[in-house]
Design a protein around this motif. Structure first.
Motif, PDB file in Angstrom:
ATOM      1  N   VAL A  44       0.840  -1.195   0.000  1.00  0.00           N
ATOM      2  CA  VAL A  44       0.000   0.000   0.000  1.00  0.00           C
ATOM      3  C   VAL A  44       0.876   1.246   0.000  1.00  0.00           C
ATOM      4  CG1 VAL A  44      -1.825   1.253   1.194  1.00  0.00           C
ATOM      5  CG2 VAL A  44      -1.789  -1.241   1.279  1.00  0.00           C
ATOM      6  N   LEU A  45       1.911   1.253   0.827  1.00  0.00           N
ATOM      7  CA  LEU A  45       2.806   2.406   0.907  1.00  0.00           C
ATOM      8  C   LEU A  45       3.472   2.692  -0.433  1.00  0.00           C
ATOM      9  CD1 LEU A  45       4.306   4.597   2.441  1.00  0.00           C
ATOM     10  CD2 LEU A  45       5.909   2.852   3.259  1.00  0.00           C
ATOM     11  N   GLU A  46       3.903   1.657  -1.118  1.00  0.00           N
ATOM     12  CA  GLU A  46       4.543   1.853  -2.423  1.00  0.00           C
ATOM     13  C   GLU A  46       3.579   2.519  -3.403  1.00  0.00           C
ATOM     14  OE1 GLU A  46       6.668  -0.721  -6.030  1.00  0.00           O
ATOM     15  OE2 GLU A  46       5.798  -1.738  -4.294  1.00  0.00           O
ATOM     16  N   GLN A  47       2.334   2.066  -3.417  1.00  0.00           N
ATOM     17  CA  GLN A  47       1.344   2.648  -4.317  1.00  0.00           C
ATOM     18  C   GLN A  47       1.093   4.109  -3.978  1.00  0.00           C
ATOM     19  OE1 GLN A  47      -2.364   0.502  -4.386  1.00  0.00           O
ATOM     20  NE2 GLN A  47      -3.380   2.000  -5.713  1.00  0.00           N
ATOM     21  N   VAL A  48       0.956   4.413  -2.686  1.00  0.00           N
ATOM     22  CA  VAL A  48       0.674   5.786  -2.270  1.00  0.00           C
ATOM     23  C   VAL A  48       1.864   6.691  -2.556  1.00  0.00           C
ATOM     24  CG1 VAL A  48       0.258   7.233  -0.246  1.00  0.00           C
ATOM     25  CG2 VAL A  48      -1.030   5.110  -0.558  1.00  0.00           C
ATOM     26  N   ARG A  49       3.072   6.220  -2.291  1.00  0.00           N
ATOM     27  CA  ARG A  49       4.258   7.020  -2.603  1.00  0.00           C
ATOM     28  C   ARG A  49       4.352   7.311  -4.091  1.00  0.00           C
ATOM     29  NH1 ARG A  49       8.770   3.963   1.049  1.00  0.00           N
ATOM     30  NH2 ARG A  49       8.741   5.351   2.875  1.00  0.00           N
ATOM     31  N   ARG A  50       4.048   6.310  -4.902  1.00  0.00           N
ATOM     32  CA  ARG A  50       4.101   6.474  -6.345  1.00  0.00           C
ATOM     33  C   ARG A  50       3.125   7.553  -6.794  1.00  0.00           C
ATOM     34  NH1 ARG A  50       3.711   1.365  -7.386  1.00  0.00           N
ATOM     35  NH2 ARG A  50       1.490   1.320  -7.918  1.00  0.00           N
ATOM     36  N   MET A  51       1.948   7.556  -6.207  1.00  0.00           N
ATOM     37  CA  MET A  51       0.969   8.588  -6.541  1.00  0.00           C
ATOM     38  C   MET A  51       1.467   9.966  -6.123  1.00  0.00           C
ATOM     39  SD  MET A  51      -2.554   6.685  -5.385  1.00  0.00           S
ATOM     40  CE  MET A  51      -3.569   8.092  -5.848  1.00  0.00           C
ATOM     41  N   HIS A  52       2.042  10.042  -4.937  1.00  0.00           N
ATOM     42  CA  HIS A  52       2.543  11.326  -4.433  1.00  0.00           C
ATOM     43  C   HIS A  52       3.637  11.871  -5.342  1.00  0.00           C
ATOM     44  CE1 HIS A  52       4.811  13.604  -1.027  1.00  0.00           C
ATOM     45  NE2 HIS A  52       4.108  14.424  -1.765  1.00  0.00           N
ATOM     46  N   LEU A  53       4.618  11.023  -5.674  1.00  0.00           N
ATOM     47  CA  LEU A  53       5.763  11.483  -6.466  1.00  0.00           C
ATOM     48  C   LEU A  53       5.367  11.833  -7.898  1.00  0.00           C
ATOM     49  CD1 LEU A  53       8.484   8.991  -5.176  1.00  0.00           C
ATOM     50  CD2 LEU A  53       8.167  11.396  -4.553  1.00  0.00           C
ATOM     51  N   SER A  54       4.281  11.233  -8.395  1.00  0.00           N
ATOM     52  CA  SER A  54       3.831  11.516  -9.763  1.00  0.00           C
ATOM     53  C   SER A  54       2.978  12.779  -9.846  1.00  0.00           C
ATOM     54  CB  SER A  54       3.020  10.332 -10.300  1.00  0.00           C
ATOM     55  OG  SER A  54       1.759  10.247  -9.654  1.00  0.00           O
ATOM     56  N   VAL A  74      -6.903  25.391   7.158  1.00  0.00           N
ATOM     57  CA  VAL A  74      -7.767  24.427   7.834  1.00  0.00           C
ATOM     58  C   VAL A  74      -7.242  23.012   7.638  1.00  0.00           C
ATOM     59  CG1 VAL A  74     -10.099  23.461   7.919  1.00  0.00           C
ATOM     60  CG2 VAL A  74      -9.765  25.919   7.610  1.00  0.00           C
ATOM     61  N   ARG A  75      -6.924  22.666   6.393  1.00  0.00           N
ATOM     62  CA  ARG A  75      -6.385  21.334   6.105  1.00  0.00           C
ATOM     63  C   ARG A  75      -5.229  21.466   5.124  1.00  0.00           C
ATOM     64  NH1 ARG A  75     -10.773  17.744   2.902  1.00  0.00           N
ATOM     65  NH2 ARG A  75      -8.962  16.378   2.796  1.00  0.00           N
ATOM     66  N   GLY A  76      -4.119  20.820   5.477  1.00  0.00           N
ATOM     67  CA  GLY A  76      -2.917  20.944   4.667  1.00  0.00           C
ATOM     68  C   GLY A  76      -2.559  19.695   3.893  1.00  0.00           C
ATOM     69  N   ASP A  77      -3.532  18.778   3.749  1.00  0.00           N
ATOM     70  CA  ASP A  77      -3.234  17.527   3.064  1.00  0.00           C
ATOM     71  C   ASP A  77      -3.440  17.634   1.562  1.00  0.00           C
ATOM     72  OD1 ASP A  77      -5.968  17.874   3.464  1.00  0.00           O
ATOM     73  OD2 ASP A  77      -6.389  15.733   3.623  1.00  0.00           O
ATOM     74  N   LYS A  78      -2.814  16.718   0.848  1.00  0.00           N
ATOM     75  CA  LYS A  78      -3.019  16.536  -0.585  1.00  0.00           C
ATOM     76  C   LYS A  78      -3.642  15.157  -0.770  1.00  0.00           C
ATOM     77  CE  LYS A  78       0.875  19.480  -1.873  1.00  0.00           C
ATOM     78  NZ  LYS A  78       0.040  20.567  -2.418  1.00  0.00           N
ATOM     79  N   VAL A 122      -6.767   8.726  -0.449  1.00  0.00           N
ATOM     80  CA  VAL A 122      -5.335   8.684  -0.168  1.00  0.00           C
ATOM     81  C   VAL A 122      -4.908  10.096   0.199  1.00  0.00           C
ATOM     82  CG1 VAL A 122      -3.062   8.305  -1.168  1.00  0.00           C
ATOM     83  CG2 VAL A 122      -4.958   6.772  -1.734  1.00  0.00           C
ATOM     84  N   ALA A 123      -4.229  10.242   1.338  1.00  0.00           N
ATOM     85  CA  ALA A 123      -3.863  11.579   1.810  1.00  0.00           C
ATOM     86  C   ALA A 123      -2.390  11.637   2.188  1.00  0.00           C
ATOM     87  CB  ALA A 123      -4.720  11.980   3.017  1.00  0.00           C
ATOM     88  N   CYS A 124      -1.775  12.748   1.847  1.00  0.00           N
ATOM     89  CA  CYS A 124      -0.400  13.023   2.234  1.00  0.00           C
ATOM     90  C   CYS A 124      -0.348  14.398   2.887  1.00  0.00           C
ATOM     91  CB  CYS A 124       0.521  13.011   1.015  1.00  0.00           C
ATOM     92  SG  CYS A 124       2.176  13.670   1.340  1.00  0.00           S
ATOM     93  N   TYR A 125       0.157  14.449   4.124  1.00  0.00           N
ATOM     94  CA  TYR A 125       0.526  15.719   4.744  1.00  0.00           C
ATOM     95  C   TYR A 125       2.020  15.889   4.485  1.00  0.00           C
ATOM     96  CZ  TYR A 125      -3.985  15.751   7.126  1.00  0.00           C
ATOM     97  OH  TYR A 125      -5.328  15.776   7.395  1.00  0.00           O
ATOM     98  N   PRO A 126       2.409  16.895   3.718  1.00  0.00           N
ATOM     99  CA  PRO A 126       3.793  16.955   3.218  1.00  0.00           C
ATOM    100  C   PRO A 126       4.814  17.507   4.198  1.00  0.00           C
ATOM    101  CG  PRO A 126       2.513  18.773   2.341  1.00  0.00           C
ATOM    102  CD  PRO A 126       1.545  17.918   3.130  1.00  0.00           C
ATOM    103  N   GLY A 127       4.477  17.572   5.476  1.00  0.00           N
ATOM    104  CA  GLY A 127       5.403  18.136   6.446  1.00  0.00           C
ATOM    105  C   GLY A 127       5.273  19.657   6.496  1.00  0.00           C
ATOM    106  N   HIS A 202       5.562  17.324  10.754  1.00  0.00           N
ATOM    107  CA  HIS A 202       6.865  17.871  10.394  1.00  0.00           C
ATOM    108  C   HIS A 202       7.659  16.903   9.526  1.00  0.00           C
ATOM    109  CE1 HIS A 202       5.817  20.976  13.216  1.00  0.00           C
ATOM    110  NE2 HIS A 202       5.664  20.074  14.167  1.00  0.00           N
ATOM    111  N   ALA A 203       6.989  15.893   9.035  1.00  0.00           N
ATOM    112  CA  ALA A 203       7.560  14.953   8.073  1.00  0.00           C
ATOM    113  C   ALA A 203       6.418  14.479   7.185  1.00  0.00           C
ATOM    114  CB  ALA A 203       8.220  13.765   8.793  1.00  0.00           C
ATOM    115  N   THR A 204       6.734  13.896   6.057  1.00  0.00           N
ATOM    116  CA  THR A 204       5.696  13.398   5.148  1.00  0.00           C
ATOM    117  C   THR A 204       4.885  12.305   5.833  1.00  0.00           C
ATOM    118  OG1 THR A 204       7.099  13.890   3.239  1.00  0.00           O
ATOM    119  CG2 THR A 204       5.254  12.376   2.897  1.00  0.00           C
ATOM    120  N   ARG A 205       3.574  12.480   5.834  1.00  0.00           N
ATOM    121  CA  ARG A 205       2.664  11.600   6.578  1.00  0.00           C
ATOM    122  C   ARG A 205       1.595  11.077   5.631  1.00  0.00           C
ATOM    123  NH1 ARG A 205      -2.395  12.097   8.987  1.00  0.00           N
ATOM    124  NH2 ARG A 205      -2.681  11.476  11.179  1.00  0.00           N
ATOM    125  N   TYR A 206       1.484   9.744   5.510  1.00  0.00           N
ATOM    126  CA  TYR A 206       0.545   9.120   4.586  1.00  0.00           C
ATOM    127  C   TYR A 206      -0.570   8.386   5.333  1.00  0.00           C
ATOM    128  CZ  TYR A 206       4.102   9.669   0.890  1.00  0.00           C
ATOM    129  OH  TYR A 206       5.008  10.159  -0.015  1.00  0.00           O
TER     130      TYR A 206
END
Length: 242
Positions: A44-54, A74-78, A122-127, A202-206
């Motif tokens: 799952v992490l590999e798939q989510v990271r791939r989406m984030h980096l793309s 209010v919300r800082g996620d992608k 799928v959510a990423c808080y980019p730090g 304060h770090a990338t959070r998935y």
């Protein structure tokens, strides 16, 4: 190489009956660790990271504007939405299949009419201090019944990385902090019983989140929405100038 975790029906039923149902009934939330195992979680992490980096993840939008605050304040996620059937999505699909079984089993025991769920968010808080201010997922009886969040953060240290999920159980004089640790699944009632926030990361959070719908409440919400739309259309027609 370690094998991916495979839940037997007996094991799943035991976890639901001994942990999930008692916790949801008594306190309104619970969490489980080691849900998919090292291999399953890594997929799952590999798939989510791939989406984030793309660049597939975009800034999350708000249902309602917060007075005096921009959306990013209010919300800082992608985020991005997945069905689980996407090409290369075996990891998320396996996660959704397991969570579906867990929630279906819990709903039967809790006598809740769970009809379906949302797509996976799928959510990423980019730090950089990104978080999500205190809110309720379902403040207006829209049908969302149970919120499920699966975390993907290896070697996470909340003292350094922040990003804790803080729940404010309704009527209780305390908060509950849940660390977003790798292969952890959190479940809680989506309504006003569980206001919650994501503290600054304060770090990338998935994470991957899904919402399960109470069929009766959902149908009532749809009926009220149709009535509002019909009323607005009628008012617009009555005041139009020919």
């Amino acid at each position: 190489m370690p094998s991916a975790r495979c839940w037997s029906d007996v094991e799943l039923d035991r976890v639901v009956s001994q942990r999930v149902v008692p916790a949801l009934s008594a306190q309104g939330f619970c969490w489980l660790d080691g849900v998919l195992g090292e291999v399953g979680g890594a997929a799952v992490l590999e798939q989510v990271r791939r989406m984030h980096l793309s660049g597939a993840l975009k800034g999350g939008r708000l249902m309602r504007a917060a007075p005096g605050l921009s959306g990013s304040a209010v919300r800082g996620d992608k985020i991005a939405w997945l069905s689980g059937a996407e090409r290369g999505g075996d990891g998320v699909n396996a996660l959704l299949m397991l969570v579906d079984k867990l929630v279906s089993s819990a709903a039967r025991r809790l006598q809740r009419h769970i009809s379906h769920r949302s797509k996976a968010m799928v959510a990423c808080y980019p730090g950089g201090g990104a978080g999500y201010v205190k809110h309720v997922d379902n403040p207006s009886n829209d049908g969302r019944c149970i919120t499920c969040i699966y975390y993907l953060n290896q070697n996470w240290n909340s003292a350094d990385h922040g990003g804790v999920l803080r729940i404010f159980p309704e009527g209780k004089p305390y908060e509950v902090d849940i660390e977003p640790l790798f292969d952890r699944l959190v479940l809680f009632w989506s309504d006003r019983r569980n206001p919650h926030e994501v503290l600054p990361s304060h770090a990338t959070r998935y994470a991957v989140t899904v919402w399960y719908f109470d069929s009766q409440e959902r149908e009532e919400a749809k009926r009220l929405c149709r009535e509002r739309n019909d009323s607005e259309n009628s008012t617009s027609s009555d005041t139009s100038v020919e």
